[in-house]
Design a protein around this motif. Structure first.
Motif, PDB file in Angstrom:
ATOM      1  N   TRP A 109      99.909  98.616 150.959  1.00 57.61           N
ATOM      2  CA  TRP A 109     100.438  99.611 150.023  1.00 57.61           C
ATOM      3  C   TRP A 109     101.101  98.914 148.849  1.00 57.61           C
ATOM      4  CZ3 TRP A 109     105.304 103.063 151.348  1.00 57.61           C
ATOM      5  CH2 TRP A 109     105.574 103.911 150.262  1.00 57.61           C
ATOM      6  N   VAL A 110     100.626  99.213 147.643  1.00 54.46           N
ATOM      7  CA  VAL A 110     101.280  98.769 146.415  1.00 54.46           C
ATOM      8  C   VAL A 110     102.030  99.971 145.861  1.00 54.46           C
ATOM      9  CG1 VAL A 110     100.999  97.832 144.099  1.00 54.46           C
ATOM     10  CG2 VAL A 110      99.525  97.037 145.958  1.00 54.46           C
ATOM     11  N   ALA A 111     103.341  99.965 145.988  1.00 54.77           N
ATOM     12  CA  ALA A 111     104.182 101.082 145.571  1.00 54.77           C
ATOM     13  C   ALA A 111     104.646 100.853 144.133  1.00 54.77           C
ATOM     14  CB  ALA A 111     105.390 101.215 146.501  1.00 54.77           C
ATOM     15  N   GLY A 112     104.368 101.820 143.258  1.00 57.58           N
ATOM     16  CA  GLY A 112     104.656 101.644 141.837  1.00 57.58           C
ATOM     17  C   GLY A 112     103.582 100.780 141.210  1.00 57.58           C
ATOM     18  N   ALA A 208     107.969 111.196 151.566  1.00 59.24           N
ATOM     19  CA  ALA A 208     108.261 110.669 152.905  1.00 59.24           C
ATOM     20  C   ALA A 208     107.447 109.421 153.201  1.00 59.24           C
ATOM     21  CB  ALA A 208     107.981 111.761 153.941  1.00 59.24           C
ATOM     22  N   VAL A 209     107.481 109.011 154.471  1.00 63.21           N
ATOM     23  CA  VAL A 209     106.794 107.812 154.938  1.00 63.21           C
ATOM     24  C   VAL A 209     105.321 107.863 154.553  1.00 63.21           C
ATOM     25  CG1 VAL A 209     106.058 106.581 157.020  1.00 63.21           C
ATOM     26  CG2 VAL A 209     108.401 107.428 156.830  1.00 63.21           C
ATOM     27  N   PHE A 210     104.805 106.711 154.153  1.00 60.58           N
ATOM     28  CA  PHE A 210     103.435 106.622 153.664  1.00 60.58           C
ATOM     29  C   PHE A 210     102.634 105.733 154.615  1.00 60.58           C
ATOM     30  CE2 PHE A 210      99.987 105.352 150.815  1.00 60.58           C
ATOM     31  CZ  PHE A 210      99.726 106.517 150.121  1.00 60.58           C
ATOM     32  N   GLY A 211     102.029 106.353 155.649  1.00 60.17           N
ATOM     33  CA  GLY A 211     101.149 105.623 156.555  1.00 60.17           C
ATOM     34  C   GLY A 211     101.858 104.581 157.392  1.00 60.17           C
ATOM     35  N   GLU A 212     101.057 103.725 158.019  1.00 65.61           N
ATOM     36  CA  GLU A 212     101.574 102.590 158.800  1.00 65.61           C
ATOM     37  C   GLU A 212     100.948 101.328 158.235  1.00 65.61           C
ATOM     38  OE1 GLU A 212     100.449 102.015 162.984  1.00 65.61           O
ATOM     39  OE2 GLU A 212     102.591 101.808 163.407  1.00 65.61           O
ATOM     40  N   MET A 213     101.720 100.613 157.431  1.00 62.18           N
ATOM     41  CA  MET A 213     101.203  99.520 156.625  1.00 62.18           C
ATOM     42  C   MET A 213     101.464  98.153 157.254  1.00 62.18           C
ATOM     43  SD  MET A 213      99.910 101.131 154.073  1.00 62.18           S
ATOM     44  CE  MET A 213      99.849 102.922 154.043  1.00 62.18           C
ATOM     45  N   HIS A 214     100.564  97.222 156.979  1.00 62.31           N
ATOM     46  CA  HIS A 214     100.755  95.843 157.412  1.00 62.31           C
ATOM     47  C   HIS A 214     101.404  94.999 156.311  1.00 62.31           C
ATOM     48  CE1 HIS A 214      97.534  97.503 159.957  1.00 62.31           C
ATOM     49  NE2 HIS A 214      98.084  96.763 160.891  1.00 62.31           N
ATOM     50  N   GLY A 235     114.551 101.874 153.272  1.00 63.00           N
ATOM     51  CA  GLY A 235     114.405 102.561 154.553  1.00 63.00           C
ATOM     52  C   GLY A 235     113.015 103.160 154.699  1.00 63.00           C
ATOM     53  N   LEU A 236     112.490 103.688 153.615  1.00 63.51           N
ATOM     54  CA  LEU A 236     111.137 104.248 153.616  1.00 63.51           C
ATOM     55  C   LEU A 236     110.107 103.154 153.888  1.00 63.51           C
ATOM     56  CD1 LEU A 236     109.483 106.876 152.998  1.00 63.51           C
ATOM     57  CD2 LEU A 236     109.358 106.059 150.638  1.00 63.51           C
ATOM     58  N   PHE A 237     110.290 101.996 153.273  1.00 62.00           N
ATOM     59  CA  PHE A 237     109.374 100.885 153.516  1.00 62.00           C
ATOM     60  C   PHE A 237     109.431 100.449 154.983  1.00 62.00           C
ATOM     61  CE2 PHE A 237     110.116  99.582 148.843  1.00 62.00           C
ATOM     62  CZ  PHE A 237     109.143 100.463 148.426  1.00 62.00           C
ATOM     63  N   HIS A 238     110.641 100.353 155.513  1.00 57.19           N
ATOM     64  CA  HIS A 238     110.791  99.956 156.913  1.00 57.19           C
ATOM     65  C   HIS A 238     110.031 100.909 157.832  1.00 57.19           C
ATOM     66  CE1 HIS A 238     112.812 100.204 160.875  1.00 57.19           C
ATOM     67  NE2 HIS A 238     112.765  98.884 160.787  1.00 57.19           N
ATOM     68  N   ASP A 239     110.207 102.197 157.596  1.00 56.19           N
ATOM     69  CA  ASP A 239     109.569 103.194 158.453  1.00 56.19           C
ATOM     70  C   ASP A 239     108.065 103.280 158.225  1.00 56.19           C
ATOM     71  OD1 ASP A 239     112.074 103.732 159.471  1.00 56.19           O
ATOM     72  OD2 ASP A 239     112.391 105.524 158.234  1.00 56.19           O
ATOM     73  N   SER A 240     107.600 102.750 157.090  1.00 56.10           N
ATOM     74  CA  SER A 240     106.170 102.781 156.787  1.00 56.10           C
ATOM     75  C   SER A 240     105.446 101.517 157.236  1.00 56.10           C
ATOM     76  CB  SER A 240     105.955 102.960 155.276  1.00 56.10           C
ATOM     77  OG  SER A 240     106.498 104.175 154.814  1.00 56.10           O
ATOM     78  N   LEU A 241     106.187 100.538 157.731  1.00 59.14           N
ATOM     79  CA  LEU A 241     105.578  99.272 158.141  1.00 59.14           C
ATOM     80  C   LEU A 241     105.191  99.287 159.613  1.00 59.14           C
ATOM     81  CD1 LEU A 241     107.726  96.531 156.357  1.00 59.14           C
ATOM     82  CD2 LEU A 241     105.265  96.893 156.071  1.00 59.14           C
ATOM     83  N   ALA A 242     104.043  98.684 159.900  1.00 62.24           N
ATOM     84  CA  ALA A 242     103.659  98.451 161.279  1.00 62.24           C
ATOM     85  C   ALA A 242     104.585  97.389 161.878  1.00 62.24           C
ATOM     86  CB  ALA A 242     102.212  97.974 161.347  1.00 62.24           C
ATOM     87  N   ARG A 243     104.541  97.265 163.163  1.00 61.12           N
ATOM     88  CA  ARG A 243     105.352  96.244 163.854  1.00 61.12           C
ATOM     89  C   ARG A 243     105.040  94.864 163.272  1.00 61.12           C
ATOM     90  NH1 ARG A 243     104.218  93.192 168.508  1.00 61.12           N
ATOM     91  NH2 ARG A 243     106.087  92.544 169.662  1.00 61.12           N
ATOM     92  N   ARG A 276     109.265  92.754 158.966  1.00 63.65           N
ATOM     93  CA  ARG A 276     109.983  93.730 159.796  1.00 63.65           C
ATOM     94  C   ARG A 276     110.269  93.117 161.165  1.00 63.65           C
ATOM     95  NH1 ARG A 276     108.632 100.058 161.403  1.00 63.65           N
ATOM     96  NH2 ARG A 276     109.806 100.011 163.323  1.00 63.65           N
ATOM     97  N   ARG A 277     111.510  93.211 161.586  1.00 62.76           N
ATOM     98  CA  ARG A 277     111.906  92.697 162.894  1.00 62.76           C
ATOM     99  C   ARG A 277     111.435  93.660 164.004  1.00 62.76           C
ATOM    100  NH1 ARG A 277     115.909  88.719 162.590  1.00 62.76           N
ATOM    101  NH2 ARG A 277     117.120  88.656 160.635  1.00 62.76           N
TER     102      ARG A 277
END
Length: 279
Positions: A109-112, A208-214, A235-243, A276-277
């Protein structure tokens, strides 16, 4: 313009009212952007669009929808270049992609995304590293005109010399000329680069959250937000990131003061790349 309208307190009130009108009428929320930056951009828009005051520009915004597109061009950041800060892309190539290779499919995801220079840079990088075919790239922005320009993938030919130098410094494994054709002073990117890119409207302020990104790359956007909005976006980036997913920020941006800082580990400190931890 009367002297009263030039008083700083009155002008600040005008700005508050315009930003509120922009949100209420069109659902674009710039109310939490860094004040000095947004004020500078609005004053520039007022002067260059021919309005006598911020209030007059607000009236135009409310009664003439065409004013919206013109104003968004000033309020959103549209300055970028392909492989901007080549060392960032080299770090992705050499340190992040070896981890991403372990996944059977990838989302980036490229945001902006502005006019698309960064997402096309990533598409080229992933192609050179043999990962493009398993990757979907999401390029988002709040400015419809910017998204249309990004999807077109056409840039002034005079910029290509800089793009090419950046690409080589980033560790490029091919010639940038392999990815565009020159036509009447324009560089037109190969349509195949767009085949894996989804362009979409998305606001870091309200959506809101945008998918599950790597991998999420959001560079030189947070510097225009106030502290609370920066925190929301992170916080949005954190929630949008895969493990164990990765987040890349601009060189002048940091997680240091965010309430979400503990949820990330520094991965490439000098390039502001975080991972992401585990929970």
């Amino acid at each position: 313009m009367s002297a009263a309208l030039r008083e700083p307190g009155v002008e600040d009130l005008e700005i508050d009212l315009l930003l509120e009108a922009l949100f209420q009428r069109y659902h674009y929320d710039f109310r939490s952007y860094a004040r000095a930056s947004i004020k500078r951009r609005l004053v520039q828009a007022r002067d260059q669009l021919g309005f006598t005051s911020i209030s007059a520009m607000q009236a135009g915004l409310l009664h003439d929808p065409a004013t919206l597109g013109r104003l968004l061009g000033y309020l959103t950041v549209q300055v970028s270049e392909m492989f901007r800060d080549p060392s960032y892309f080299r770090a992705l190539r050499e340190k992040v992609l070896p981890h991403l290779r372990t996944y059977p499919s990838l989302k980036v995801w490229v945001a902006g995304c502005s006019h698309g220079e960064e997402v096309y840079s990533l598409a080229i990088l992933f192609r050179e590293e043999g990962l493009e075919d398993r990757t979907i790239f999401y390029a988002t922005d709040i400015n419809p005109a910017a998204l249309r320009a990004a999807e077109a993938g056409v840039y002034p030919l005079e910029l290509v010399k800089k793009f090419t130098a950046n690409h080589q410094k980033s560790g490029g494994r091919s010639s940038l000329s392999d990815y565009y054709t020159a036509d009447y002073g324009r560089a037109i990117l190969d349509k195949s680069l767009r085949s894996r890119i989804v362009f979409s409207d998305h606001s870091l302020v309200t959506d809101a959250v945008f998918g599950e990104m790597h991998l999420i790359s959001c560079r030189n956007v947070l510097i225009y937000f106030d502290r609370a909005l920066q925190d929301r976006a992170i916080g949005l980036f954190h929630d949008s990131l895969a493990r164990k997913g990765f987040l890349g920020l601009g060189l002048k941006e940091s997680l240091r003061f965010s309430s979400h800082a503990g949820a990330f580990a520094e991965f490439v400190r000098e390039e502001k790349i975080y991972q992401r931890r585990d929970p």
